[in-house]
Design a protein around this motif. Sequence first.
Motif, short mmCIF file in Angstrom:
data_model
loop_
_atom_site.label_atom_id
_atom_site.label_comp_id
_atom_site.label_asym_id
_atom_site.label_seq_id
_atom_site.Cartn_x
_atom_site.Cartn_y
_atom_site.Cartn_z
N ARG A 207 0.72 -1.22 0.23
CA ARG A 207 0.06 -0.08 0.17
C ARG A 207 0.87 1.31 0.29
NH1 ARG A 207 -4.68 -0.71 4.46
NH2 ARG A 207 -4.85 -2.88 4.47
N PRO B 126 -9.95 1.67 -2.76
CA PRO B 126 -8.65 1.79 -2.00
C PRO B 126 -7.51 1.64 -2.37
CG PRO B 126 -10.74 -0.05 -1.38
CD PRO B 126 -11.12 0.66 -2.56
N SER C 287 -5.49 4.63 -2.02
CA SER C 287 -5.50 5.32 -0.88
C SER C 287 -4.14 5.66 -0.20
CB SER C 287 -6.16 4.49 0.38
OG SER C 287 -5.57 3.40 0.29
N ARG D 286 -3.26 9.33 -3.41
CA ARG D 286 -3.91 10.45 -2.96
C ARG D 286 -3.29 11.82 -3.41
NH1 ARG D 286 -7.41 9.48 1.42
NH2 ARG D 286 -7.08 7.65 2.50
N VAL E 63 -11.50 8.86 -1.37
CA VAL E 63 -11.39 7.55 -1.45
C VAL E 63 -12.31 6.65 -0.41
CG1 VAL E 63 -9.67 5.55 -0.78
CG2 VAL E 63 -8.70 7.74 -1.55
N GLU F 69 -12.77 3.69 1.36
CA GLU F 69 -11.98 2.51 1.83
C GLU F 69 -12.39 1.85 3.32
OE1 GLU F 69 -7.91 3.85 3.10
OE2 GLU F 69 -8.45 5.75 3.68
N SER F 70 -13.45 2.49 3.89
CA SER F 70 -13.61 1.98 4.96
C SER F 70 -14.93 1.06 4.93
CB SER F 70 -13.91 3.13 5.98
OG SER F 70 -15.02 2.74 7.16
N LYS G 88 -13.47 2.08 -8.19
CA LYS G 88 -14.24 1.74 -6.88
C LYS G 88 -15.46 0.61 -7.25
CE LYS G 88 -15.73 1.57 -3.00
NZ LYS G 88 -15.15 0.81 -2.21
N GLY H 175 -9.31 -1.17 6.62
CA GLY H 175 -10.12 -1.33 5.38
C GLY H 175 -11.33 -1.88 4.94
#
Length: 545
Positions: free
Chosen positions: A63, A214, A217, A222, A238, A240-241, A268, A409
């Motif tokens: 990541r 994500p 992210s 970003r 984003v 991502e949660s 996404k 995530g």
Amino acid sequence: MTQALRGADIVARSLERLGCKHVFTLSGNHIMSLFDAALETKLDLVHVRHEATAVHMADAWGRLTGEAGVALVTGGPGHANAIGALFTALGAESPMVLLSGHAATWELGRGGFQEIRQADMAAPVAKASWTAKFAATLGRDVAEAMRIATSGRPGPVHVSLPSDLLEERVESNAIVWPDARDGSSSLPNLTAAVADAVLAAIAAAARPIIFAGPQLSGPSGRALLARLEAATKTPAVVIESPRGIADATLGAFSDLVRRADLIVLLGKALDFTTRWASGSAFDPAVRLISLDPEPALVDRAARKMGERLLVGCTVEARKAAETLTARAAQAPQRDDGWLTEARAALDSRPDAWRTIASSMPGRLHPAEVFRVLRPYLERDDDTVLICDGGEFAQWGQSMLPVRRRLINGVAGSIGSSLPFALAAKLMNPAAPVFAVLGDGTIGFHIAEFETAARRGLPFVAVLGNDARWNAESQIQLREYGKDRMHGCELLPARYDQVAAALGGHGELVARAADLPGAIERALASGKPACVNVMTESIAAPVIRR
Ligand SMILES: Cc1ncc(C[n+]2csc(CCOP(=O)(O)OP(=O)(O)O)c2C)c(N)n1
Ligand SMILES: [Mg+2]
């Protein structure tokens, strides 16, 4: 005469050729040949206390850097222990490779030591999963795994390495070495015509929003989104949660989403986090654009949206973002009223958070903790923030700056933060690393304080200790009532002392006034530190305007 190499040497040297520096690992019979082979390379074996840690570290590496992180575990139980952590990497769209030792091919079906169908086990939580078949082409297996992990929608890839192939000697003229280029992706980019159609739709919309996956992210993702947002004057966010559009990081985002007339899905998935762009969270007339590396996800959006899908295109999200940013200058321009309004909503936090404090003696409200922590995170642009766990971490996500941030995530899996902290520190030893986590969550990988101390990887874990698995407790309170809360309580344990016993530094904090000193001492210790803060059990924040 040519020189023969073991399969293990081929794997180790291929990893080196493909740019791998650290291998996150835990030893075991099936992979000791690889440990031996690593001695002939510059590979750094970072050995840890649980196989899931190795995977979480490879995930964090992927990541943060965009390069595939590499985990190496033994067969059977080692592989089984690694599987759960792959789910986190899959949800986070993180490029990483899991290499697992494996029973010898001649043992299979005969009750071999630790024999189990490893590729089948990993398949549902990996982009691809297979067992290597020949010693001579092991390097190509590794390169192919890295290529799949980093291309399209990034994600984890698993390859099992039977022990007899690792030990087999192959004449050097028979070895198929991978090329560094074997690692690159080949998905088509957006054509100029499609890019312009997307930009025209954005310009024509009154209230467009870009939902990024994500995979964007990380720090470079970003930065790319910030450029895309500025160029198109369209908020780019984003998702991502697992809380999706209700992620507390995003302030009053839900209020914006309800008013949106166009949503651009940029890598996404139209999934539970986006509430499938329907129901009371959305305008029933909202239109959609889907730019996604997976044709199946573009199709899913087309089936769901029908006529309301304006553009659907199979494309790599990062490349699409770059093309859109570059072409936006020539596209019709929007005024920036909507973007200004959207940013205000994304940044909005209740005024009460500036002063809110716990009324319980010896306990802090989460907001008290993060008000103190925030300036420490703002001191250095390279600081890495990790948020992991339930309600306490949600407060952290909503009150702390999002620059270089890792959260558990979309998978909604807790426990990865200490491994993430180790990987972040290894990636950039000069960057301060803070992990924010709950007392339940720290139990998953607390032994990694030993790894961090052994490897000299200092970080500060800020632990919200409310003596419960509060996120689940809150569900009981909400759904079943105060009298039916059980099975979620913990002891207010001295995790700070555990960290110290494992070679780290520990601080116990029960008053807000003591927190800055504790953080200062934790930073000054130069050790992996646990600041164990006694907190009140408070539900995660919900921000509305
Ligand atoms: C691997 C995994 N197990 C269980 C859960 C369910 N879960 C989500 S949050 C949470 C509670 C976390 O407790 P803690 O770390 O103490 O944070 P708190 O909510 O108390 O602030 C649990 C059990 C999960 N998401 N992932
Ligand atoms: Mg807790």
